[in-house]
Design a protein around this motif. Structure first.
Motif, PDB file in Angstrom:
ATOM      1  N   PHE A 259       0.809  -1.211   0.000  1.00 29.22           N
ATOM      2  CA  PHE A 259       0.000   0.000   0.000  1.00 29.22           C
ATOM      3  C   PHE A 259       0.850   1.272   0.000  1.00 29.22           C
ATOM      4  CE2 PHE A 259      -2.935  -2.838   2.656  1.00 29.22           C
ATOM      5  CZ  PHE A 259      -3.621  -3.282   1.538  1.00 29.22           C
ATOM      6  N   GLY A 260       2.156   1.116   0.039  1.00 26.50           N
ATOM      7  CA  GLY A 260       3.024   2.281   0.138  1.00 26.50           C
ATOM      8  C   GLY A 260       3.029   2.882   1.529  1.00 26.50           C
ATOM      9  N   LEU A 261       2.698   2.067   2.539  1.00 21.81           N
ATOM     10  CA  LEU A 261       2.620   2.540   3.921  1.00 21.81           C
ATOM     11  C   LEU A 261       3.720   1.907   4.760  1.00 21.81           C
ATOM     12  CD1 LEU A 261      -1.251   2.170   4.431  1.00 21.81           C
ATOM     13  CD2 LEU A 261       0.008   4.202   3.683  1.00 21.81           C
ATOM     14  N   SER A 262       4.052   2.563   5.873  1.00 24.84           N
ATOM     15  CA  SER A 262       5.074   2.012   6.771  1.00 24.84           C
ATOM     16  C   SER A 262       4.810   2.477   8.193  1.00 24.84           C
ATOM     17  CB  SER A 262       6.475   2.449   6.333  1.00 24.84           C
ATOM     18  OG  SER A 262       6.682   3.824   6.615  1.00 24.84           O
ATOM     19  N   ARG A 263       5.415   1.773   9.162  1.00 24.10           N
ATOM     20  CA  ARG A 263       5.236   2.128  10.568  1.00 24.10           C
ATOM     21  C   ARG A 263       5.802   3.510  10.881  1.00 24.10           C
ATOM     22  NH1 ARG A 263       1.440  -0.428  13.223  1.00 24.10           N
ATOM     23  NH2 ARG A 263       2.297   0.643  15.039  1.00 24.10           N
ATOM     24  N   SER A 264       6.696   4.003  10.069  1.00 24.09           N
ATOM     25  CA  SER A 264       7.280   5.317  10.338  1.00 24.09           C
ATOM     26  C   SER A 264       6.244   6.429  10.265  1.00 24.09           C
ATOM     27  CB  SER A 264       8.421   5.608   9.355  1.00 24.09           C
ATOM     28  OG  SER A 264       7.932   5.666   8.023  1.00 24.09           O
ATOM     29  N   SER A 265       5.089   6.137   9.613  1.00 20.28           N
ATOM     30  CA  SER A 265       4.019   7.134   9.522  1.00 20.28           C
ATOM     31  C   SER A 265       3.142   7.145  10.773  1.00 20.28           C
ATOM     32  CB  SER A 265       3.135   6.853   8.301  1.00 20.28           C
ATOM     33  OG  SER A 265       3.857   6.997   7.100  1.00 20.28           O
ATOM     34  N   CYS A 266       3.292   6.152  11.636  1.00 20.21           N
ATOM     35  CA  CYS A 266       2.396   5.989  12.784  1.00 20.21           C
ATOM     36  C   CYS A 266       3.059   6.471  14.068  1.00 20.21           C
ATOM     37  CB  CYS A 266       1.995   4.524  12.935  1.00 20.21           C
ATOM     38  SG  CYS A 266       1.258   3.805  11.447  1.00 20.21           S
ATOM     39  N   ASP A 267       2.277   7.111  14.887  1.00 18.57           N
ATOM     40  CA  ASP A 267       2.788   7.640  16.154  1.00 18.57           C
ATOM     41  C   ASP A 267       1.637   7.673  17.146  1.00 18.57           C
ATOM     42  OD1 ASP A 267       4.527   8.720  17.988  1.00 18.57           O
ATOM     43  OD2 ASP A 267       5.100  10.438  16.757  1.00 18.57           O
ATOM     44  N   GLU A 268       1.900   8.132  18.353  1.00 20.04           N
ATOM     45  CA  GLU A 268       0.859   8.290  19.357  1.00 20.04           C
ATOM     46  C   GLU A 268       1.249   9.410  20.306  1.00 20.04           C
ATOM     47  OE1 GLU A 268       0.563   4.717  21.856  1.00 20.04           O
ATOM     48  OE2 GLU A 268       2.501   4.131  21.034  1.00 20.04           O
TER      49      GLU A 268
END
Length: 706
Positions: free
Chosen positions: A426-435
């Protein structure tokens, strides 16, 4: 080679293959699962049954048939599945992993719809079988497709429910059918060519509508356990469901014993997730205390002996009745030696796996977390005959399906197969996720998930997309969604912030229960605190171009925000199937919901309904708003969408109404979902200044890759 979308768009989201939970074989070497896809080119859906080699992660197609479903192991090679037939009938079909098609044979055809199939091996080599389906008032199989149609369309009722979720109720009800399979001359047959109604002659109904499924019952060599609503009380006003036991020896009994209730003094709410131990003598299950609170804390319980139904023990019981584990257990799995229980439960925006001793007397400490892959667990199965290895199905904010093996004894896990190559497809990665964590409206902290665009540049500013969850007793999770997917909004060019304010699950019962009688109070103030935290601490977020969206209770909060100062902070609002007026809550179907959340009936405590009514503040409404509502949403009738739209239009506030006549509280049909996404994104992009883009030409449809 891993295929990769050029942009993660609604088209990519909705055409990506969707996998069911994986079901490991008895020897733990293979796993069966379903995968379905939808094409916007052909406007058709396809479905396959596949087998996964757990060691290599490679999969093979076994059955390609849109009518096939629910593959279930009979042996390490043979599996049973259901096939929908003409005129509402269902075929039981057996096939082989090693000889697909060649070994295929039909076991029986049932002249009605059945689902939620379960099997268990008996001592004589036969297989006990149980499934659910509709029955007529006299206990016979019901088939709406072959029923004689009345000349009048009138519906007449003298008791509740009248309608539920998206269906007007009839006299037919859910029941559990049972039977036995035997193998002769290399082929299986249904003994007596019949299924028997385990609930016949009673007023009981199971699985519990509208969402009950295979988790509402279980079978073993000693019989059947199931949960059902108490037929002596009003089902619309109370949540009480009891656990029942039906002793069966052969599963061919034509006159089954009457179901016997399992006594749980002091607990009278929902009973859920009954699971037999491997020896068939013990049953672990959960039950809530309150009989009018659908989101009360489930307590983990053990029935040590099915021959003594009045002897039930609660895990971590305390004198004050609150229980020593401030968490909500959901799924339950016994270890192979029955010494350990593995559980799933929410914690801080994720669904995790936990383990505890299966004997309440020995489970002195509260459960400990078992290490699993990042994200949220959606299904849990024992792997083979191991007492510590589990086959885990999970998802995350970037991955729509991941199969992994967890070893609870070593606290390790290994990924077997990721449907999206852990987001890469999907062109996604964990680096885009935060909290983030921030101070709430009181002396407590509130959690929020953050998702950034995949091309994020820390030196740029991105408009805020503020997502408000429904429930209200629910939570945003590090998990996948095809309806409210944060990455879809992030890839448009937003920083998505999804807060879990007062009322949210997974943060202890004090935070969750804090919303009771305070719908527009603490939760609203928590959201204000979140917005202010983002404004002050996330330098890359442009709160001057913020938009806010919510559904169900989240839609209520959008309407509430409209009439309060936070509403002026947003350029645009989106309300999906929200509450316009709390005074209309008694037009819903499950009346126990407003009775609990507004602390009484509307005729006994009208002030509580009026206090938190968004309609009281329409004079303050000023922000452009998109209204989405569906006609089959009987939880929040269509007038809850028409009323705010009429007011917005009458006041001259930019507004739009999108109505789906064939959807319920959720928009599920792919073509409708595509329209939903396009309308929502076009609306927020227009007012935030994000350039609208044609996702259909920017994404790619994704084939199955394992």
């Amino acid at each position: 080679m891993t295929l990769k979308a050029t942009k993660f768009t609604p088209e990519v989201l909705l055409t990506a293959p969707r996998r069911s939970p994986g079901s490991p074989s008895p020897d733990g070497r293979k796993a069966l699962y379903m995968v379905s896809t939808y094409s916007f080119e052909t406007h058709k859906k396809t479905a396959q049954i596949r087998v996964l080699d757990i060691a290599s992660g490679q999969s093979t197609v076994l059955v390609e048939d849109l009518n096939a479903s629910e593959p279930t192991w009979l042996s390490d090679d043979e599996f049973l599945y259901l096939k929908s037939c003409d005129k509402g009938a269902t075929a039981l079909v057996v096939d082989s992993v090693s000889k697909p098609v060649a070994a295929l044979h039909e076991v029986a055809t049932i002249n009605s719809g059945i689902s939620n199939i379960k099997v268990a091996k008996l001592k004589d080599g036969r297989f006990a079988l149980a499934c659910s389906g509709l029955a007529t008032p006299d206990g016979r199989p019901a088939n709406p497709e072959t029923e004689k149609k009345p000349y009048s369309s009138a519906k007449i009722y003298t008791s509740l429910f009248v309608r539920h979720w998206d269906t007007w109720l009839t006299e037919n009800r859910n029941v559990i059918w049972y039977g036995a399979l035997e193998k002769r001359d290399a082929k299986y047959s249904l003994v007596g060519n019949s299924l028997f109604n385990a609930l016949g002659g009673t007023e009981l109904s199971s699985p519990v509508a509208p969402f009950g499924g295979s988790g509402d019952f279980d079978i073993s060599s000693s019989g059947l356990v199931f949960v059902a609503k108490d037929p002596t009380i009003n089902p619309a006003c109370y949540t009480k469901t009891d656990l029942y036991y039906v002793p069966l020896k052969t599963f061919t009994e034509t006159d089954p014993p009457a179901p016997k209730v399992v006594e749980t003094p002091g607990l009278e709410g929902y009973s859920q997730s009954p699971v037999f131990s491997h020896d068939g003598r013990r049953v672990a299950f959960t039950r809530m205390r309150s009989k009018q609170y659908e989101s009360d804390k489930p307590r983990l319980l053990l029935l040590p002996d099915v021959d003594d139904l009045g002897n039930v023990y609660e895990f971590w019981q305390t004198d004050d009745g609150e229980g020593g584990w401030d968490t909500r257990p959901e799924a339950i799995v016994w270890s192979a030696d029955d010494s350990t229980l593995f559980l799933t439960a929410e914690a801080n925006g994720r669904t995790l796996v936990w383990k505890t001793h299966s004997d309440p007397a020995k489970a002195k400490d509260t459960p400990e977390v078992v290490k699993t892959v990042e994200g949220s667990v959606t299904d849990l199965r024992l792997l083979g005959k191991s007492s510590s290895k589990l086959f885990v199905t999970s998802s995350s904010l970037i991955d729509n399906s991941c199969y992994s093996v967890t070893d609870a004894s070593k606290d390790t896990f290994s990924v077997v197969s990721s449907n999206s190559k852990q987001g890469k497809t999907f062109g996604l990665s964990r680096s885009s996720c935060d909290e983030i964590w921030f101070k709430g409206a009181g002396e407590y902290r509130v959690h929020a998930l953050v998702v950034r665009p995949s091309n994020f540049d820390k030196n740029k500013k991105y408009p805020l997309c503020f997502l408000i969850h429904g429930g209200p007793q629910g939570a945003w999770q590090d998990g996948w969604s095809t309806r409210w997917n944060p990455a879809i909004f992030a890839e448009q060019g937003y920083v998505v912030v999804a807060p879990n304010p007062t009322g949210s699950t997974g943060y202890g019962m004090a935070l969750q229960d804090g919303i009771t009688g305070d719908w527009g109070g603490r939760p609203y103030n928590d959201l204000v605190a979140c917005f202010e935290y983002v404004e002050e601490n996330l330098h890359y977020v442009d709160t001057q171009r913020a938009v806010a969206l919510g559904a169900s209770y989240g839609g209520y909060m959008i309407n509430w925000i409209q009439g309060h100062p936070l509403g002026r902070k947003f350029k645009a609002l989106v309300c999906h199937d929200g509450v316009f007026s709390t005074l209309n809550q008694w037009s819903t179907e499950e009346l126990f919901f407003p009775i609990h959340d507004f602390e009484g009936t509307i005729y006994d405590n009208r002030e509580a309904y009026e206090k938190w009514d968004p309609a009281r503040h329409v004079n303050e409404w000023a922000t452009p708003q998109l209204i989405i509502h569906s006609e089959l949403d009987y939880r929040l009738p269509i007038t809850e969408g028409l009323s705010p739209f009429n007011i917005l239009q009458a006041k001259g506030i930019p507004s739009k109404l999108v109505m789906f006549p064939d959807e319920n509280h959720w928009v599920l049909k792919p073509e409708n979902s595509l329209v939903w996404h396009r309308e929502v994104l076009a609306w927020i992009n227009k007012y935030s200044g994000v350039e609208a883009e044609d996702g259909a030409r920017e994404g790619v449809a994704l084939p199955v890759r394992d």
